[in-house]
Design a protein around this motif. Structure first.
Motif, PDB file in Angstrom:
ATOM      1  N   GLN A 175     -63.359  23.504  40.570  1.00  0.00           N
ATOM      2  CA  GLN A 175     -62.282  23.645  41.560  1.00  0.00           C
ATOM      3  C   GLN A 175     -60.918  23.538  40.877  1.00  0.00           C
ATOM      4  N   TYR A 176     -60.770  22.577  39.969  1.00  0.00           N
ATOM      5  CA  TYR A 176     -59.497  22.415  39.266  1.00  0.00           C
ATOM      6  C   TYR A 176     -59.189  23.625  38.390  1.00  0.00           C
ATOM      7  N   GLU A 177     -60.222  24.178  37.767  1.00  0.00           N
ATOM      8  CA  GLU A 177     -59.999  25.368  36.945  1.00  0.00           C
ATOM      9  C   GLU A 177     -59.534  26.538  37.816  1.00  0.00           C
ATOM     10  N   PHE A 178     -60.172  26.725  38.960  1.00  0.00           N
ATOM     11  CA  PHE A 178     -59.760  27.805  39.857  1.00  0.00           C
ATOM     12  C   PHE A 178     -58.321  27.594  40.335  1.00  0.00           C
ATOM     13  N   ASP A 179     -58.005  26.369  40.758  1.00  0.00           N
ATOM     14  CA  ASP A 179     -56.656  26.094  41.250  1.00  0.00           C
ATOM     15  C   ASP A 179     -55.614  26.255  40.147  1.00  0.00           C
ATOM     16  N   LEU A 180     -55.965  25.918  38.918  1.00  0.00           N
ATOM     17  CA  LEU A 180     -55.051  26.146  37.803  1.00  0.00           C
ATOM     18  C   LEU A 180     -54.807  27.645  37.634  1.00  0.00           C
ATOM     19  N   ARG A 181     -55.849  28.437  37.762  1.00  0.00           N
ATOM     20  CA  ARG A 181     -55.701  29.892  37.648  1.00  0.00           C
ATOM     21  C   ARG A 181     -54.818  30.436  38.782  1.00  0.00           C
ATOM     22  N   VAL A 182     -54.955  29.853  39.963  1.00  0.00           N
ATOM     23  CA  VAL A 182     -54.085  30.232  41.079  1.00  0.00           C
ATOM     24  C   VAL A 182     -52.641  29.861  40.745  1.00  0.00           C
ATOM     25  N   TYR A 183     -52.441  28.682  40.174  1.00  0.00           N
ATOM     26  CA  TYR A 183     -51.096  28.264  39.778  1.00  0.00           C
ATOM     27  C   TYR A 183     -50.511  29.222  38.735  1.00  0.00           C
ATOM     28  N   LEU A 184     -51.298  29.620  37.752  1.00  0.00           N
ATOM     29  CA  LEU A 184     -50.811  30.562  36.736  1.00  0.00           C
ATOM     30  C   LEU A 184     -50.440  31.900  37.365  1.00  0.00           C
TER      31      LEU A 184
ATOM     32  N   MET B 146     -53.627  39.795  39.378  1.00  0.00           N
ATOM     33  CA  MET B 146     -54.712  38.823  39.507  1.00  0.00           C
ATOM     34  C   MET B 146     -55.464  38.656  38.180  1.00  0.00           C
ATOM     35  N   LYS B 147     -54.755  38.787  37.065  1.00  0.00           N
ATOM     36  CA  LYS B 147     -55.410  38.725  35.756  1.00  0.00           C
ATOM     37  C   LYS B 147     -56.072  37.380  35.479  1.00  0.00           C
ATOM     38  N   TYR B 148     -55.575  36.303  36.074  1.00  0.00           N
ATOM     39  CA  TYR B 148     -56.171  34.988  35.837  1.00  0.00           C
ATOM     40  C   TYR B 148     -57.397  34.751  36.702  1.00  0.00           C
ATOM     41  N   LEU B 149     -57.621  35.634  37.667  1.00  0.00           N
ATOM     42  CA  LEU B 149     -58.737  35.454  38.596  1.00  0.00           C
ATOM     43  C   LEU B 149     -59.842  36.481  38.393  1.00  0.00           C
ATOM     44  N   THR B 150     -59.826  37.158  37.250  1.00  0.00           N
ATOM     45  CA  THR B 150     -60.877  38.111  36.927  1.00  0.00           C
ATOM     46  C   THR B 150     -62.229  37.381  36.949  1.00  0.00           C
ATOM     47  N   GLY B 151     -63.199  37.999  37.553  1.00  0.00           N
ATOM     48  CA  GLY B 151     -64.525  37.393  37.607  1.00  0.00           C
ATOM     49  C   GLY B 151     -64.776  36.593  38.876  1.00  0.00           C
ATOM     50  N   TYR B 152     -63.735  36.310  39.643  1.00  0.00           N
ATOM     51  CA  TYR B 152     -63.915  35.607  40.906  1.00  0.00           C
ATOM     52  C   TYR B 152     -64.192  36.627  42.007  1.00  0.00           C
ATOM     53  N   PRO B 153     -64.843  36.213  43.092  1.00  0.00           N
ATOM     54  CA  PRO B 153     -65.159  37.150  44.183  1.00  0.00           C
ATOM     55  C   PRO B 153     -63.895  37.772  44.784  1.00  0.00           C
ATOM     56  N   GLU B 154     -64.046  39.008  45.232  1.00  0.00           N
ATOM     57  CA  GLU B 154     -62.925  39.741  45.831  1.00  0.00           C
ATOM     58  C   GLU B 154     -62.347  39.000  47.032  1.00  0.00           C
TER      59      GLU B 154
ATOM     60  N   LYS C  85     -59.887  36.454  45.759  1.00  0.00           N
ATOM     61  CA  LYS C  85     -58.686  37.127  45.255  1.00  0.00           C
ATOM     62  C   LYS C  85     -57.824  37.638  46.408  1.00  0.00           C
ATOM     63  N   ALA C  86     -58.462  38.132  47.460  1.00  0.00           N
ATOM     64  CA  ALA C  86     -57.728  38.632  48.620  1.00  0.00           C
ATOM     65  C   ALA C  86     -56.960  37.494  49.307  1.00  0.00           C
ATOM     66  N   GLN C  87     -57.580  36.315  49.402  1.00  0.00           N
ATOM     67  CA  GLN C  87     -56.904  35.165  50.004  1.00  0.00           C
ATOM     68  C   GLN C  87     -55.670  34.770  49.178  1.00  0.00           C
ATOM     69  N   VAL C  88     -55.823  34.757  47.866  1.00  0.00           N
ATOM     70  CA  VAL C  88     -54.699  34.413  46.989  1.00  0.00           C
ATOM     71  C   VAL C  88     -53.600  35.462  47.124  1.00  0.00           C
ATOM     72  N   GLN C  89     -53.982  36.743  47.144  1.00  0.00           N
ATOM     73  CA  GLN C  89     -52.988  37.816  47.298  1.00  0.00           C
ATOM     74  C   GLN C  89     -52.238  37.696  48.621  1.00  0.00           C
ATOM     75  N   GLN C  90     -52.949  37.344  49.674  1.00  0.00           N
ATOM     76  CA  GLN C  90     -52.302  37.210  50.974  1.00  0.00           C
ATOM     77  C   GLN C  90     -51.312  36.049  50.960  1.00  0.00           C
ATOM     78  N   LEU C  91     -51.710  34.907  50.420  1.00  0.00           N
ATOM     79  CA  LEU C  91     -50.793  33.762  50.320  1.00  0.00           C
ATOM     80  C   LEU C  91     -49.573  34.127  49.470  1.00  0.00           C
ATOM     81  N   GLN C  92     -49.805  34.872  48.416  1.00  0.00           N
ATOM     82  CA  GLN C  92     -48.714  35.297  47.540  1.00  0.00           C
ATOM     83  C   GLN C  92     -47.774  36.252  48.281  1.00  0.00           C
ATOM     84  N   ALA C  93     -48.319  37.187  49.005  1.00  0.00           N
ATOM     85  CA  ALA C  93     -47.508  38.151  49.753  1.00  0.00           C
ATOM     86  C   ALA C  93     -46.676  37.467  50.838  1.00  0.00           C
TER      87      ALA C  93
END
Length: 169
Positions: A145-154, A1-9, A12-20
């Motif tokens: 929002q676009y910056e966050f979604d770009l970080r999710v894409y990365l 989750m290196k691109y999501l540093t600084g975002y609320p846990e 990050k948990a939602q992104v990790q779950q979608l990734q898993a």
């Protein structure tokens, strides 16, 4: 989750779950179903200048706008804004350039707009401070929002590779 540093846990948990669950790419494709048609440096120049003319008409001119294959996410640079100063006779000449990572040739237009707005904002505001982000959101209200979604894409790219967005028709 290196691109999501600084975002609320919780985010990050939602992104990790979608990734898993191997659903992160599908979520991004659903949210942003199309790529853009800006593929050449000339097209990028026209795209950036249209935004500059709309929001920063009286700012200093740009001498070069181009995609740059040397910019890498690993070096924390998705785009750069530089000023090169030279002495010509008894005058100091400054040339401003914007370079955008080639990654942005093959992403949704919203991500290209976000990085373009970010680099254009550096014409007026050098630091990433409150005034800088206010200018970004003035030029693109959904900037954050676009910056966050770009970080999710990365994050997705690191784990599973690039997504193929179909060009807009």
């Amino acid at each position: 989750m290196k691109y999501l540093t600084g975002y609320p846990e919780s985010l990050k948990a939602q992104v990790q779950q979608l990734q898993a669950e191997d659903r992160l790419g599908d979520m991004l494709l659903k949210k942003y179903p199309h790529g853009h048609g800006v593929r050449t440096d000339k097209a990028l120049y026209d795209y950036v200048m249209a935004l500059k003319d709309k929001f920063l008409r009286s700012s200093e001119p740009l001498s070069k706008i181009a995609f740059d294959s040397k910019l890498h996410v690993i070096a924390n640079a998705l785009g750069t804004h530089t000023t090169v100063s030279r002495v010509q006779g008894n005058k100091l000449k400054a040339k401003r350039e914007i370079r955008v990572a080639t990654l942005f040739r093959e992403v949704p237009e919203e991500f290209l707009r976000m990085i373009t707005v970010h680099e254009l904002a550096h014409i007026k505001e050098k630091a990433h401070d409150k005034a800088f982000y206010q200018l970004c959101t003035h030029m693109e209200p959904r900037y954050h929002q676009y910056e966050f979604d770009l970080r999710v894409y990365l994050t997705h790219v690191d784990a599973a590779g690039k997504l193929d967005w179909p060009a807009r028709t």
